[in-house]
Scaffold this motif. Sequence first.
Motif, mmCIF file in Angstrom:
data_model
loop_
_atom_site.group_PDB
_atom_site.id
_atom_site.type_symbol
_atom_site.label_atom_id
_atom_site.label_comp_id
_atom_site.label_asym_id
_atom_site.label_seq_id
_atom_site.Cartn_x
_atom_site.Cartn_y
_atom_site.Cartn_z
ATOM 1 N N ARG A 222 0.826 -1.210 0.000
ATOM 2 C CA ARG A 222 0.000 0.000 0.000
ATOM 3 C C ARG A 222 0.858 1.258 0.000
ATOM 4 O O ARG A 222 0.575 2.218 -0.732
ATOM 5 C CB ARG A 222 -0.933 -0.006 1.212
ATOM 6 N N GLU A 226 0.944 4.074 -2.765
ATOM 7 C CA GLU A 226 0.691 5.472 -2.431
ATOM 8 C C GLU A 226 1.852 6.355 -2.848
ATOM 9 O O GLU A 226 1.648 7.490 -3.302
ATOM 10 C CB GLU A 226 0.426 5.598 -0.935
ATOM 11 N N ALA A 349 -5.131 0.586 -3.750
ATOM 12 C CA ALA A 349 -4.720 1.004 -2.400
ATOM 13 C C ALA A 349 -5.913 0.966 -1.438
ATOM 14 O O ALA A 349 -5.770 0.541 -0.279
ATOM 15 C CB ALA A 349 -4.124 2.411 -2.449
ATOM 16 N N ILE A 352 -6.615 -2.707 -0.561
ATOM 17 C CA ILE A 352 -5.639 -3.242 0.396
ATOM 18 C C ILE A 352 -5.906 -2.697 1.794
ATOM 19 O O ILE A 352 -5.828 -3.425 2.787
ATOM 20 C CB ILE A 352 -4.209 -2.910 -0.067
ATOM 21 N N LYS A 353 -6.244 -1.418 1.872
ATOM 22 C CA LYS A 353 -6.555 -0.830 3.180
ATOM 23 C C LYS A 353 -7.769 -1.501 3.804
ATOM 24 O O LYS A 353 -7.816 -1.750 5.022
ATOM 25 C CB LYS A 353 -6.797 0.671 3.012
#
Length: 947
Positions: A222, A226, A349, A352-353
């Motif tokens: 992640r 980012e 992202a 995944i979070k």
Amino acid sequence: MLRSLSSLRRELRQPILSSVSRNGARLGQPNPIRIRQLPTRHFSASGNAETSPREEHERRVAAAQALVEERRRKNQEKLLQTQQQTQQRKEEKRLARQKKHREHTVISAVSHWLAKDPSFFATTMDELNISSQSASLSTDPEATSNKNHPMQILWAQYKQLYYESIPAFREQMDGTARKIKFEFTEDIEALAEAGFGDPGWGKKYRQVRGYRVRNQDMTRQREKIEAELQGQRQLMRKAKAELAGLRQEVEMIQETQKRRLLEQKEAVKEALAPPKKDESFFSQALAMMSNVFSSKAEVDEETARSKRVEEIKARIKIPKTSRMENRMSRKAAAIEQQQREINLAATEAKRIKGRLNRRPPPMSDSEYERANKIVEQVRSSICGKLAKHIRQRHEKLILQFQTLDSKTDLTKPHEWYSYARLDRRKIIFHGGPTNSGKTYAALQRLKAAKQGLYLGPLRLLAAEIYETLTEDGIYTNLFTGQERREIPFSTHASATVEMCSTEDEYDVVVLDEIQMIADDARGAAWTKALMGLRCKEIHVCGGWEAKKIVQKIAKACGDEFEVHKYERFSKLNVGDQSLAVDPTKEGAYKNVRPGDCVVAFSRNDIFAIKREIETTTNYKCCVIYGKLPPQTRADQARLFNDPDSGYDILVASDAIGMGLNLNIRRIIFNSIFKFNGEEVIRLSHSDVKQISGRAGRRNSPYPNGEVSCRDPRDLQYIRGCMSTEIEPIEKAGLLPTTAHIELFSEALGAYNLDDDHSALHNVLRQFSAMATVRGDFFLCRQTEMKTIAKRLKDVPLLLTDAYTLCLSPTNENSMKILENFATKYAQGQVSGLPSRSVPKKAKSFDDLSYLCGLYADADLFLWLQMKFPPSNAVEAQTALARKEKTLEFINEALGNTERLKLNHSYIRQATRHRAVWEAENGNDGTGFENDDTVEDMYPQGEDSVYM
């Protein structure tokens, strides 16, 4: 009327007995209670009656009932006690089974850790003093990949005995004998109290590590996404700004088009307007006469009009917007594509979070840390007991490894030089950048000493210091690998670092370029000199990044340490712009000026740049690169430094980084990428600063230096390097001594681990696999040594002689000379130079390279003659004569390089190196991060100009 006593007795006896019998039967008594017949009581003589029979009967019945109740109570108490005892025994058995189950679960967990957890394996190996093997094998690719490698076989035996010992060790923990089990009781109880007695809890504990690893991987993924998103958004903003700029340019060009179109129309209208009619008589007469030749006049007039229109169009140019519009369309398409990529990355992202927050951990962090702390405490105890168990079962094999390990122990190199440890020395560190006077200050102390030694990295430096000391009237010897000049009554010496002797004693020693101690090929020579020299003072000169490691070595040796810091005498600035506007076009070097030094990293690049400069300017160039003989490099440096020589430009490799004093005004990097023999790399911060530091020199025509480059994409990276401090050196290089190699070879033969234990290439490979190097040191690269040793494996040499030959300055082209010398030396014969070593004039750059190879061959032969006395004077003189002849042909070729054939483009070479590096490492931000081609980035021609 009173009834007789006997009749009353008969009447009452039966009910009492039946009642007692019924009570006894109810209570489960086998026999009824027998009531003793009481004697008959009579009335007293005075006439008072005694107790009545009924009362007596009731009294006796009450007594019997009390007795029965007492016995029943006792029976009930006894039955209850029996039941309690039975329940207690059952509870004890249940607790024992539960405890045994917990112990079994804990022992299973410990067995799992021993078999699966690398930390338990490493701790056990530490207890057995064989832990170095795991680290050593991992650094030796050959030992790791070759299953038949002796060290791999030995290591496989250790791993096998470790894993084979686990089942027997588990039986000991299970406790077939109370005495053995007692040793593990405390550890097992501690683990059980921590929760490992519960299989479910232990499973959760094992799951935590996988959970954390998975979360860490997802977190890194992640964060990476980012970071890429941030970079892409930054590029997006930059691309949008460029697109806005392009639109403004197009609008300005369109405005210019409108204005110039109006100007053209006005000019054409004015040029084609008919002249004003003259009504005078004379004008009318001329008009009548011109009608006679009207046809020809009309044609001439039309031609003149067309010519005037073309002249106007040529004078008033209308810029075109087609190329700018094409760039705008490509830029807009790229922005759209980049936006799609940003959206996809943002979605990933976010996904995944969400996965990170979806699943709770198997147990809380506090529980895991508490359990992990217990495991850490118990690990050393359990591994120590396992090591003891292994040692008892495999004592001979463990002793074998410990013997070999002791022969390869390089953890305390300062203890190798006992002669130097007799006195406490003073180490003075002179640290600072180039052109700061640090070496000059150290040399002043060397000149004042009664006995002194200078050690430098190159023959050129050693020879220069030799000449400097000799000119000052100091009797000085010169020792290099190829030359020895011994002066009678000498008090000083100048030598290369590899030639230093740890048996001689000096007052002052100057050790130059100490940052080379971290070099993976030659660093061991600086470590040996710093630790092993017997002297009162050692003046260590070099970059400030070497201070930390020198201070650590001084502390380990018990020496006094002193620091002198130096600052650069003059300024060193980075240029505002590069030489080239378009890095894909040649001709950038027409902008060089006197005092410039162009740095390239291949011989063909150097000569291609030299040819371009000499054909596009009036300047002549000197060249310096690593394969040129030292004398030639020194001659080229003198020509460049001499203002009257006619040579104003220097084209060189990174060989100018040390060893030469050059009057350079500006350093120009042709490229920041180079091929190091194995792969394309980018220059490190240290390399950039070391090379750039040669620009600007005190007491020269150019006291202030400047750094620039050819390619505009490299300028940002160079600025970053020059503004960043070099990271401190953490470790110093080491190489085993001859004594290490000999003792290890003897140990291999004693344990029959290698049938060919006397072959040096096998010994070196195995030594590298087992060598123990910790702390502030690392084992230097031995690739060249192993290659030479393998080539000499069939030559019957002593191990010490073979090891010395492996340290020779040999390359692949001169390997035959080394093999021939070794064969002759082993047979007790005299070796000479082969017929190949006859020099000839160069007609091409390949011939020039051949001449440099011949010079290196002669150098190698002289080195061998020096290392293996007695030398052959005739062959040595022949080698010296051939060196002189070869040097003459090399200098002649360098003076007439325009006649030599050359088919090479430094542009294509630099472009290829950049593409290879960026393909492997990605764009680091130093280049142009858009979709434009190079031609679009640097538009040429008049169409790109607007007003």
